[in-house]
Design a protein around this motif. Sequence first.
Motif, PDB file in Angstrom:
ATOM      1  N   SER A  93       0.816  -1.218   0.000  1.00 54.78           N
ATOM      2  CA  SER A  93       0.000   0.000   0.000  1.00 54.78           C
ATOM      3  C   SER A  93       0.846   1.264   0.000  1.00 54.78           C
ATOM      4  N   ASN A  94       2.095   1.153   0.444  1.00 61.71           N
ATOM      5  CA  ASN A  94       2.993   2.310   0.443  1.00 61.71           C
ATOM      6  C   ASN A  94       3.735   2.477  -0.879  1.00 61.71           C
ATOM      7  N   PHE A  95       3.594   1.498  -1.769  1.00 60.80           N
ATOM      8  CA  PHE A  95       4.297   1.553  -3.052  1.00 60.80           C
ATOM      9  C   PHE A  95       3.334   1.398  -4.222  1.00 60.80           C
ATOM     10  N   THR A  96       2.116   1.932  -4.083  1.00 61.60           N
ATOM     11  CA  THR A  96       1.148   1.853  -5.168  1.00 61.60           C
ATOM     12  C   THR A  96       1.589   2.737  -6.327  1.00 61.60           C
ATOM     13  N   GLU A  97       0.911   2.563  -7.444  1.00 62.73           N
ATOM     14  CA  GLU A  97       1.236   3.358  -8.631  1.00 62.73           C
ATOM     15  C   GLU A  97       1.119   4.848  -8.342  1.00 62.73           C
ATOM     16  N   LEU A  98       0.078   5.252  -7.605  1.00 60.45           N
ATOM     17  CA  LEU A  98      -0.070   6.668  -7.267  1.00 60.45           C
ATOM     18  C   LEU A  98       1.081   7.142  -6.402  1.00 60.45           C
ATOM     19  N   GLN A  99       1.401   6.396  -5.328  1.00 58.32           N
ATOM     20  CA  GLN A  99       2.395   6.861  -4.365  1.00 58.32           C
ATOM     21  C   GLN A  99       3.812   6.925  -4.942  1.00 58.32           C
ATOM     22  N   ARG A 100       4.039   6.229  -6.055  1.00 61.79           N
ATOM     23  CA  ARG A 100       5.359   6.321  -6.668  1.00 61.79           C
ATOM     24  C   ARG A 100       5.343   7.077  -7.984  1.00 61.79           C
ATOM     25  N   SER A 101       4.213   7.727  -8.287  1.00 60.79           N
ATOM     26  CA  SER A 101       4.135   8.574  -9.478  1.00 60.79           C
ATOM     27  C   SER A 101       4.999   9.821  -9.279  1.00 60.79           C
ATOM     28  N   THR A 102       5.416  10.410 -10.375  1.00 63.67           N
ATOM     29  CA  THR A 102       6.259  11.613 -10.296  1.00 63.67           C
ATOM     30  C   THR A 102       5.574  12.722  -9.526  1.00 63.67           C
ATOM     31  N   ALA A 103       4.286  12.940  -9.801  1.00 62.53           N
ATOM     32  CA  ALA A 103       3.554  14.003  -9.111  1.00 62.53           C
ATOM     33  C   ALA A 103       3.496  13.759  -7.616  1.00 62.53           C
ATOM     34  N   ALA A 104       3.209  12.516  -7.215  1.00 61.15           N
ATOM     35  CA  ALA A 104       3.100  12.218  -5.781  1.00 61.15           C
ATOM     36  C   ALA A 104       4.455  12.264  -5.097  1.00 61.15           C
ATOM     37  N   THR A 105       5.490  11.713  -5.730  1.00 61.32           N
ATOM     38  CA  THR A 105       6.796  11.688  -5.068  1.00 61.32           C
ATOM     39  C   THR A 105       7.331  13.101  -4.859  1.00 61.32           C
ATOM     40  N   LYS A 106       7.205  13.938  -5.869  1.00 67.27           N
ATOM     41  CA  LYS A 106       7.708  15.314  -5.716  1.00 67.27           C
ATOM     42  C   LYS A 106       6.884  16.089  -4.695  1.00 67.27           C
ATOM     43  N   THR A 107       5.588  15.793  -4.644  1.00 70.36           N
ATOM     44  CA  THR A 107       4.742  16.473  -3.667  1.00 70.36           C
ATOM     45  C   THR A 107       5.060  15.999  -2.251  1.00 70.36           C
ATOM     46  N   LEU A 165      12.026   6.793   0.092  1.00 70.52           N
ATOM     47  CA  LEU A 165      12.767   8.024  -0.160  1.00 70.52           C
ATOM     48  C   LEU A 165      13.929   7.797  -1.119  1.00 70.52           C
ATOM     49  N   ARG A 166      14.707   6.748  -0.903  1.00 72.35           N
ATOM     50  CA  ARG A 166      15.831   6.449  -1.784  1.00 72.35           C
ATOM     51  C   ARG A 166      15.358   6.184  -3.212  1.00 72.35           C
ATOM     52  N   SER A 167      14.220   5.496  -3.335  1.00 67.97           N
ATOM     53  CA  SER A 167      13.680   5.202  -4.661  1.00 67.97           C
ATOM     54  C   SER A 167      13.195   6.476  -5.350  1.00 67.97           C
ATOM     55  N   ALA A 168      12.502   7.340  -4.591  1.00 68.91           N
ATOM     56  CA  ALA A 168      11.994   8.588  -5.158  1.00 68.91           C
ATOM     57  C   ALA A 168      13.117   9.472  -5.669  1.00 68.91           C
ATOM     58  N   LEU A 169      14.265   9.413  -5.009  1.00 68.45           N
ATOM     59  CA  LEU A 169      15.404  10.247  -5.392  1.00 68.45           C
ATOM     60  C   LEU A 169      16.382   9.525  -6.315  1.00 68.45           C
ATOM     61  N   GLY A 170      16.085   8.269  -6.639  1.00 75.91           N
ATOM     62  CA  GLY A 170      16.991   7.466  -7.454  1.00 75.91           C
ATOM     63  C   GLY A 170      16.993   7.858  -8.916  1.00 75.91           C
ATOM     64  N   SER A 171      17.992   7.359  -9.636  1.00 78.96           N
ATOM     65  CA  SER A 171      18.111   7.667 -11.065  1.00 78.96           C
ATOM     66  C   SER A 171      17.123   6.869 -11.906  1.00 78.96           C
ATOM     67  N   GLU A 172      16.685   5.722 -11.404  1.00 74.27           N
ATOM     68  CA  GLU A 172      15.681   4.898 -12.096  1.00 74.27           C
ATOM     69  C   GLU A 172      14.586   4.538 -11.093  1.00 74.27           C
ATOM     70  N   PRO A 173      13.730   5.507 -10.766  1.00 70.00           N
ATOM     71  CA  PRO A 173      12.754   5.307  -9.682  1.00 70.00           C
ATOM     72  C   PRO A 173      11.864   4.081  -9.852  1.00 70.00           C
ATOM     73  N   GLU A 174      11.360   3.826 -11.044  1.00 72.85           N
ATOM     74  CA  GLU A 174      10.420   2.718 -11.223  1.00 72.85           C
ATOM     75  C   GLU A 174      11.049   1.393 -10.814  1.00 72.85           C
ATOM     76  N   GLN A 175      12.252   1.151 -11.297  1.00 77.19           N
ATOM     77  CA  GLN A 175      12.959  -0.090 -10.950  1.00 77.19           C
ATOM     78  C   GLN A 175      13.294  -0.121  -9.466  1.00 77.19           C
ATOM     79  N   GLU A 176      13.711   1.017  -8.929  1.00 73.38           N
ATOM     80  CA  GLU A 176      14.103   1.070  -7.523  1.00 73.38           C
ATOM     81  C   GLU A 176      12.903   0.889  -6.586  1.00 73.38           C
ATOM     82  N   PHE A 177      11.725   1.394  -6.982  1.00 70.98           N
ATOM     83  CA  PHE A 177      10.520   1.168  -6.180  1.00 70.98           C
ATOM     84  C   PHE A 177      10.170  -0.317  -6.148  1.00 70.98           C
TER      85      PHE A 177
END
Length: 198
Positions: A93-107, A165-177
């Motif tokens: 639930s903490n790694f859903t598509e919304l929560q790891r979207s660019t808009a959500a991560t930056k927000t 946090l590390r995934s949101a700031l990573g160079s390849e967020p999707e893979q890292e999430f």
Amino acid sequence: MPRPVMKTVRQQQLIDATLVSVARHGLHHTTINTISGLAGLSSGLISHYFGGKQGLIEATFKYLLDELKHALLSRILGKNLSPAERLSMIVESNFTELQRSTAATKTWLSFWSQAVHEPGLARLQHINNQRLYSNLAFSFKQLMAESDAVNCAKQTAAMIDGFWLRSALGSEPEQEFEEAQILCKAFIEAVIMQYGEN
């Protein structure tokens, strides 16, 4: 469209526009005009529905928090899950598509930095922290002694937040999430094997 429905639709349009504006411009450069422009709505509606920009910012944070809660509830309600399975659902639930979207991560990142200075955002962040901890502790307490469960819940919450946090700031967020989810679940399994009674 009935007035209450239209109000809900417009409020959600403004919240969605806020997420996009923060992702594009950052929280400090997000204004009533950038939000209303993206939403295609009058800037006066922000004051009408939310009392101003700060009220809309807090409503957007609440929206992300509510989505976290609903993501978990949709995974556990009406299902006969073991404590270990429930812990796994908390991770998901903490790694859903919304929560790891660019808009959500930056927000989220903007909110966290601003929560240090804004009491309203700090209160919401505290609620978020406590909700994650209590959900984890509830399941861990069914598997081990309470003192161990408390420590394991704190460690797992830090693990989830840290990997997110590390995934949101990573160079390849999707893979890292994706990797983060796997690693968090593996950590929980290891903890249960070490401390679990079942």
